[in-house]
Design an enzyme around this catalytic site. Structure first.
Site, short mmCIF file in Angstrom:
data_model
loop_
_atom_site.label_atom_id
_atom_site.label_comp_id
_atom_site.label_asym_id
_atom_site.label_seq_id
_atom_site.Cartn_x
_atom_site.Cartn_y
_atom_site.Cartn_z
N SER A 1 0.83 -1.40 -0.09
CA SER A 1 -0.09 0.20 -0.01
C SER A 1 1.09 1.21 -0.02
O SER A 1 2.02 1.16 0.13
CB SER A 1 -0.89 -0.06 1.16
N ASP B 1 5.77 -18.84 11.77
CA ASP B 1 6.87 -19.71 11.50
C ASP B 1 6.44 -20.84 11.44
O ASP B 1 5.60 -21.45 11.86
CB ASP B 1 7.72 -19.57 13.04
#
Length: 800
Positions: A249, A324
């Site tokens: 953005s 993770d």
């Protein structure tokens, strides 16, 4: 004709008349599902009368006497205008799309149920405070009030034979989880690195992944990586963003010291996959305390990015490494146990059934049995590739899968923030998505605050999978130490997802930052304007949001001329070397540049991957890895790592020139095939189309003409006016991601608000507001909220 061929005429009438009547009936029926005229409704669940004025663009202004009633009206409006979109999103989050779309959606449902977004949403609901719960309950009641009173549903419900269920507050939390998933990329980055390590020579791997020590990735780890996981996740992300990662953005805010009217100006345009209808819904919401306006997300009752009476705010992705991959070993003597640092622990195993709709025509097909899905969970998260009896697996640790994630509370409280302190206080509750949130207030202050939980790890930085026996998150970065910028001496703040943290920042945040090309151009434009003593106004910001100059072009030109002595004889190549990088140029160079970069990526990078060109599933993964090599990385390889050009017994400089020439030749051949051999016809605006697709009807061959829309495209992934694209052999370049709305705020006493949505407000295909904003979005013709004309009024009255 009728006199000369009476039998043919009667036969034609006999055959065509029923078809014509059926089409007219269908059109009339579909139109009857759209309510866009003055209406009054008596409903259960509100305290007092509510007035909703809808303007000429379909944007509602809710005027209620309590916040609860205002949130009720928001649910009523979302149901009226976006019921099908919300139904699909709800089913996606719960893993129930195969029930209506069939086996083609099964892999997506498996993925979503494995993540368990709905179960996490149910758990987190219990942890929200009473004020938040009241807002969600009121919103759900409003949705269900519309559902209860309407006799006609959007046409998609009939096409797929779907009966919508009542909305619940947990459904809204699921919508929030999906929003977070859209903006989370770390899982795919980790799997990319593992896969690339197994397919690239060591030197080449280090060049593409300089921040990952190859010693951290073993061959056995690469072999464990599931292609199914990569495929499912990549498919979902590609639908939202396209293949390249450098889509985020833009946002900037300028101090009143440098603006025409002496007040701060904030501009913002979030970049996601472009859809039909837009994923955003503009609204104004007024209750007894709330008084906000901006972009809402269908399924949530408050403004996500917008303004209230005192402040304005916008957002950009802050790319925290918050996911993770954890490697697990299962007990060979007791497969329902996994290894941990303290010994064997039991897996939490659940069996779910996914119902699958039979293929069309389902009445003539054998009913498909449910798919039985085994889901296993560990202390770190769900096993992503669980197969009963297997000896290993990979789980996902992600901040959004924690029941203590109360991120929607943060977004709700932003609607009530009055100053920098209350703004930051609201953001302190944000866990995921992680955002840089821009700020401006009527007192003249500007700022930007990072938000979202940043994990602190026991081992490593989360860039590659870690064995569970070593893995642990030991905590999170304290809120007081989260980055922020407030009233900087430069007089402006800008961010486009790049890394803006000082090298002295004591915590590891992430490594998936966008290339700084867009951000540097934004800052350079603003700085030049300020240094020249020129003031900034809303019009300057509007034009700036349309900027399509790609500064990577100048970098490429320097490499070609200074490093490789590139001096082509063809006039078109000479012109290319002096072109200024403006993608709106009425010349062949923008199209030639895009095509050249695509072919340079293939010529320079792909040959070094093993198995490239085999046509296997793995080769599809190679194609994905190659496509994600960013332009800046590609230029760095050409400039600093010329061994990428090396081919058998050739000198480096000569082979790089050969690669460059080959990429140019293939680009010219591609453009010739698309639009002919005359370079005057190689206009980027003619070769790239922005594609707006209804899900799933736009992907169906028989229906795509009605549910897929194209307009001329523009820009690249590295221009301020962002465009990501895919290549189609027949149709050229198809833009599938970019700005999904734009807005500009002037912090005047009433906070002047200028905005445009990407398509329109309505999800009904025959509504006047289905795509009426689309051409305005293309030219960035912003709507000033105070100047739009009223079209109709909805009155909601409490039942006695």
């Amino acid at each position: 004709m009728f006199n000369r061929y009476p039998m043919l005429s009667r036969t034609g009438v006999f055959l065509l008349l029923p078809l014509i009547l059926a089409v007219l009936y269908t059109f009339s029926w579909v139109k009857s599902t759209i309510f866009e005229e003055d209406s009054s409704f008596t409903v259960q669940g509100i305290e007092q009368d509510i007035s909703v004025t809808v303007d000429e663009f379909g944007v509602p202004s809710i005027d209620a006497n309590s916040d609860s009633d205002a949130f009720f009206a928001m649910g009523f409006l979302h149901a009226k205008d976006r019921m099908w979109q919300m139904e699909v999103q709800r089913r996606m989050g719960k893993g129930e799309t195969a029930e209506i779309f069939g086996r083609s959606s099964l892999s997506q449902d498996i993925w979503m149920r494995t993540l368990g977004l709905h179960a996490v949403a149910e758990a987190s609901w219990e942890n929200y405070d009473d004020d938040f719960k009241a807002a969600m309950v009121a919103f759900s009641a409003g949705y269900n009030a519309w559902l209860a009173q309407t006799d006609e549903l959007p046409v998609e419900f009939s096409l797929f034979n779907v009966e919508p269920k009542p909305w619940t507050p947990v459904d809204s939390i699921v919508i929030g989880k999906l929003f977070s998933l859209m903006l989370s990329f770390n899982l795919s980055r980790e799997l990319d690195a593992v896969r690339a390590m197994s397919l690239l020579p060591e030197q080449h791997f280090r060049a593409l992944y300089p921040d990952i020590p190859q010693a951290h990735i073993s061959t056995s780890l690469a072999e464990q990586t599931s292609l199914d996981i990569e495929s499912n996740y990549a498919q979902l992300q590609a639908q939202r963003f396209g293949k390249q990662k450098d889509l985020g953005s833009n946002g900037w805010v300028v101090s009143g010291e440098h603006t025409t009217n002496g007040v701060p100006i904030l501009a913002n345009d979030p970049h996601l996959g472009i859809e039909l209808p837009s994923m955003w819904y503009a609204a104004k919401i007024k209750g007894d305390k709330i008084n906000s306006a901006g972009m809402t997300f269908p399924g949530l009752p408050f403004v996500i990015f917008g303004k209230n009476e005192d402040i304005a705010w916008g957002g950009a992705n802050f790319t925290i490494d918050k996911q993770d991959v954890v490697l697990h070993e299962f007990n060979p003597n007791s497969p329902n146990q996994y290894a941990s640092s303290t010994g064997w622990k039991p897996l939490d195993i659940e069996v779910q059934q996914i119902h699958i709709k039979s293929e069309f025509p389902d009445a003539l097909r054998t009913k498909q049995p449910p798919y039985e899905l085994f889901i296993a969970r560990t202390e770190s998260g769900p096993i992503l590739d669980y197969v009963p009896g297997s000896l290993n697996g990979m789980s996902l640790k992600w901040t959004a899968l924690d029941a203590t994630d109360l991120s929607l509370k943060a977004l709700l409280q932003l609607n009530y923030a009055k100053d920098w302190h209350s703004f930051r206080s609201a953001l302190s509750h944000l866990v995921s998505p992680s955002l840089n949130v821009f700020y401006a207030d009527r007192a003249g202050n500007i700022g930007m605050s990072a938000s979202g939980l940043i994990p602190i790890r026991k081992v490593g930085q989360g860039k590659v999978p870690v064995p569970n026996t070593q893995f642990a998150w030991t905590g999170y970065v304290p809120w007081e130490e989260m980055p922020y910028i407030y009233n900087p001496p430069e007089g402006f703040i800008a961010n486009a997802n790049e890394n803006y943290l000082p090298t002295s920042y004591p915590y590891f945040v992430g490594s998936d930052w966008a290339e700084p090309t867009r951000a540097n151009r934004i800052k350079r434009i603003l700085k030049k304007r300020i240094d020249n003593g020129q003031k900034v106004d809303a019009e300057f910001n509007r034009v700036m949001q349309l900027d399509v100059v790609d500064d990577n072009v100048r970098h490429l030109q320097r490499i070609l001329i200074e490093q490789y002595g590139f001096n082509p004889e063809q006039a078109i190549r000479k012109g290319f070397l002096t072109w200024d990088g403006d993608m709106s140029s009425d010349s062949p160079y923008p199209a030639l540049y895009v095509s050249f970069i695509e072919h340079l990526r293939e010529e320079l990078v792909r040959p070094h991957f093993k198995l490239a060109g085999t046509g296997s599933v793995l080769d599809d993964r190679v194609s994905s890895l190659v496509s994600r090599v960013e332009t800046g990385t590609l230029l760095r390889l050409l400039e600093e790592e010329p061994y990428w050009c090396i081919k058998q017994s050739a000198q480096q400089q000569q082979t790089c020139i050969a690669v460059i020439n080959s990429a140019f030749d293939k680009a010219q051949a591609e453009l010739t095939k698309l639009v002919g051999s005359n370079p005057d016809n190689w206009r980027w605006s003619e070769i790239v189309s922005r594609e707006y697709t209804h899900r799933p009807l736009g992907d169906m061959e028989a229906l795509k003409s009605s549910f897929k829309t194209y307009i001329s495209g523009d820009g690249t992934p590295h221009t301020i006016n962002v465009a990501n694209y895919r290549f189609d052999e027949d149709d050229g370049y198809i833009q599938n991601a970019g700005a999904t709305f734009r807005h500009v705020f002037e912090l005047t006493p009433d906070i002047s608000y200028h905005f445009i949505n990407s398509t329109g407000q309505s999800g009904h295909i025959y509504s006047a507001h289905y795509a009426d904003m689309m051409p305005m979005m293309h030219t960035n013709t912003l709507i000033k909220s105070t100047e739009s004309k009223s079209q109709y009024t909805l009155n909601l009255r409490p039942a006695e």
